[in-house]
Design an enzyme around this catalytic site. Sequence first.
Site, PDB file in Angstrom:
ATOM      1  N   LYS A 195       1.213  -1.185   0.349  1.00  0.00           N
ATOM      2  CA  LYS A 195      -0.135   0.839  -0.036  1.00  0.00           C
ATOM      3  C   LYS A 195       1.163   1.550  -0.026  1.00  0.00           C
ATOM      4  O   LYS A 195       1.981   1.414   0.878  1.00  0.00           O
ATOM      5  CB  LYS A 195      -0.642  -0.182   1.334  1.00  0.00           C
ATOM      6  CG  LYS A 195      -1.472   1.489   1.317  1.00  0.00           C
ATOM      7  CD  LYS A 195      -2.642   1.398   2.298  1.00  0.00           C
ATOM      8  CE  LYS A 195      -3.455   2.654   2.473  1.00  0.00           C
ATOM      9  NZ  LYS A 195      -4.649   2.881   3.289  1.00  0.00           N
ATOM     10  N   LYS A 248      -2.291  -1.299  -4.221  1.00  0.00           N
ATOM     11  CA  LYS A 248      -2.927  -0.486  -4.018  1.00  0.00           C
ATOM     12  C   LYS A 248      -2.199   1.114  -4.198  1.00  0.00           C
ATOM     13  O   LYS A 248      -1.434   0.979  -2.738  1.00  0.00           O
ATOM     14  CB  LYS A 248      -3.844  -0.392  -2.363  1.00  0.00           C
ATOM     15  CG  LYS A 248      -4.725   0.630  -2.295  1.00  0.00           C
ATOM     16  CD  LYS A 248      -5.388   1.065  -0.925  1.00  0.00           C
ATOM     17  CE  LYS A 248      -5.936   1.870  -0.224  1.00  0.00           C
ATOM     18  NZ  LYS A 248      -5.876   2.205   0.851  1.00  0.00           N
TER      19      LYS A 248
HETATM   20  C1  PBG Z   1      -7.388   3.165   5.033  1.00  0.00           C
HETATM   21  C2  PBG Z   1      -7.933   3.527   4.447  1.00  0.00           C
HETATM   22  C3  PBG Z   1      -7.585   3.963   3.186  1.00  0.00           C
HETATM   23  C4  PBG Z   1      -8.311   4.078   1.917  1.00  0.00           C
HETATM   24  C5  PBG Z   1      -8.317   2.638   2.124  1.00  0.00           C
HETATM   25  N1  PBG Z   1      -8.167   2.078   3.762  1.00  0.00           N
HETATM   26  C6  PBG Z   1      -7.304   5.383   3.269  1.00  0.00           C
HETATM   27  C7  PBG Z   1      -5.761   5.801   3.519  1.00  0.00           C
HETATM   28  O1  PBG Z   1      -5.311   5.146   3.486  1.00  0.00           O
HETATM   29  O2  PBG Z   1      -5.981   7.460   3.390  1.00  0.00           O
HETATM   30  C8  PBG Z   1      -8.276   4.398   0.627  1.00  0.00           C
HETATM   31  C9  PBG Z   1      -9.261   3.654  -0.592  1.00  0.00           C
HETATM   32  C10 PBG Z   1      -9.867   4.896  -1.796  1.00  0.00           C
HETATM   33  O3  PBG Z   1      -8.696   5.614  -1.702  1.00  0.00           O
HETATM   34  O4  PBG Z   1     -10.418   4.419  -2.654  1.00  0.00           O
HETATM   35  N2  PBG Z   1      -6.423   3.217   5.659  1.00  0.00           N
END
Ligand code: PBG
Length: 323
Positions: A195, A248
Amino acid sequence: MSFPIHRKRRLRRTETLRRMVRETRLSRDDLVLPLFAVEGRGVEEEVASMPGVRRRSVDRLAEFAKEVEQAGVPAVILFGIPARKDARGSEADRADAVVQRAVEAVKAAAPGLCVVTDVCLCEYTDHGHCGIVEGGEVRNDPTLERLASTAVSHARAGADVVAPSDMMDGRVGAIRRALDAAGFADVPVLSYAAKYASAFYGPFREAAESAPAFGDRRAYQMDPGNFREALEEMRLDLEEGADALMVKPALPYLDVLAEARRRFDVPLAAYHVSGEYAMIRAAEERGWLDGARALEEALLAIRRAGADLILTYGALDLARRLE
Ligand code: PBG
């Protein structure tokens, strides 16, 4: 000898031929729809930066889940937006907090739907960071116990899969051990393993009210320049007991996804995130492109690069098109 013996266009001439030689296709079975649960009753509100996406109270979410199941989407991932936030994210693991109630209601309304929960603290903390903050820093080890307890509370509410998205080190192992100890050895962990600290989460943070109050997430989410490190993150999560891995965002990191496909023989998910979705919708609103076709092409690319599962805000529309 090539041309005129070889003419690649021969197999592109009709839709029937194209159908016969198509290498990759999207299926409804690949899709996971993200859903946002808010407090209240009868609440259904548009997210301005994500046309077509709504935040719903638990009662409305349950109704909507039936439509999702009906359309053949196999899974949803739930995000809770609590009314009250504090430093430790107390609402994240409270048995009757918003996401726990949403899980129960969705399972009751649509028993065949697989309910995944996002395990993180950023929607629940007043500072908006994904972990416990001490001395202006997000502390890794003190956060693990909070995440593990959150995952167990989701499992207790009936979650079929838990998906940690916080990027703390060791959280997959901590969650696995806690689930096993609480009698949930059969609940799989889908790890947001690679991520990245991405600008493409902007619209999500509006939807989840989870923008960090200070600083950013670069001290725990990955640096966009790093490829090898992503593979290492994934390997470690598998060692800790992850059942499936996620990359992601999706499109900007297809290289990572493709390499992960070559290396790891577990299910891979990719999250086509809020900003990726919003770009397409915004261009569509201006009449600059055909939104449905653009989204389908983007998701097909994610599938072609190696994803088994795609988390997308367009899952319901697409499932209906694919019917
Ligand atoms: C929680 C989380 C996030 C997303 C999914 N889980 C936000 C972040 O990490 O700031 C983002 C999903 C999206 O942008 O569609 N940590």
